[in-house]
Enzyme design. Structure first.
Site, PDB file in Angstrom:
ATOM      1  CB  SER A 110      42.882   4.779  55.332  1.00 40.87           C
ATOM      2  OG  SER A 110      42.085   3.954  55.572  1.00 40.87           O
ATOM      3  CE1 TYR A 121      40.616   8.746  57.114  1.00 41.61           C
ATOM      4  CE2 TYR A 121      39.949   6.690  56.648  1.00 41.61           C
ATOM      5  CZ  TYR A 121      40.833   7.551  57.162  1.00 41.61           C
ATOM      6  OH  TYR A 121      42.276   7.083  57.406  1.00 41.61           O
ATOM      7  CB  ALA A 123      35.510   8.518  48.855  1.00 41.28           C
ATOM      8  CB  ALA A 124      38.925  11.954  51.326  1.00 38.16           C
ATOM      9  CE  LYS A 125      43.355   9.833  54.916  1.00 32.13           C
ATOM     10  NZ  LYS A 125      44.498  10.459  55.176  1.00 32.13           N
TER      11      LYS A 125
END
Length: 217
Positions: A110, A121, A123-125
């Site tokens: 993203s 979100y 950071a995970a991506k």
């Protein structure tokens, strides 16, 4: 071609629409059992694997969270599981097959991973980017590629369902240099190119179709 998702109903509709070109299987790719089941299904059809598109994930909305730091921990773990482990477990379960075919891997990230603003979100991506750099190095010697596609504002997807007003949609579109929102077809076209014959010299990259809201990607 095999489509994978947690919900059987939309998969069944898609399989009927694209029959006989598409098969479908319901599985939770955040679990070892789910990723293993998908890998077994692929291996039953052919020894190799030409390409993987890992697009699972999203925001963890509407779930009950504990208060305080316990809630923060739950939110970050849930985001990591849905956005990172789904991709990593699928790719690793099919690693031998993708190496055999010199196949292509595309992970969906993203624009939030590039500019922030997405909390857990985003950071995970961003974790997918580091993973794909290593993956590209490992697949390169076998003729394979691995890349990340990190789209910007594409509102006509389930990700944005129920989260936009007409005004907020216009405001987000106006933030781009292109002055408009993106479409699922534009993102799909880029993914298709990366998987196709002309994309073989592009690997270890983060490509962000975002209309110019973030430059240099």
């Amino acid at each position: 071609m095999l489509a994978v998702g947690r919900r059987p109903e939309p998969l069944e509709r898609l399989a009927k629409e694209l029959d006989p070109y598409l098969d479908a299987v319901s599985a939770d790719l955040a679990t070892v059992a789910g990723a293993t089941a998908v890998a077994e299904r692929v291996r039953a059809a052919a020894p190799g694997c030409a390409g993987i598109v890992a697009a699972a994930g999203g925001l963890s909305l509407g779930e009950t969270r504990a208060a305080g730091l316990d809630g923060v921990r739950q939110d970050w773990l849930a985001s990591f599981e849905s956005n990172v482990l789904t991709a990593v477990l699928l790719v690793e379960a099919l690693r031998e097959a993708i190496e055999r075919d010199g196949g292509r891997v595309v992970l969906l990230s993203s624009v939030a991973a590039l500019r922030g603003g997405g909390g857990a979100y985003g950071a995970a991506k961003a974790a997918l980017h580091g993973y794909v750099y290593d993956l590209a190095r490992e697949l390169g010697g076998r003729g394979g590629t691995a890349n990340v596609v990190a789209p910007g504002f594409v509102p006509d997807t389930e990700f944005w369902a129920g989260r936009l007003t007409g005004e907020s949609r216009r405001e987000r579109a106006a933030q781009t240099l292109a002055g408009r929102e993106g479409t699922p077809e534009e993102v799909a076209s880029l993914i298709s190119w990366l998987l196709g014959p002309d994309g073989g010299w592009v690997t270890g990259q983060v490509l962000s179709p975002n209309g110019g809201v973030v430059l240099g990607r």
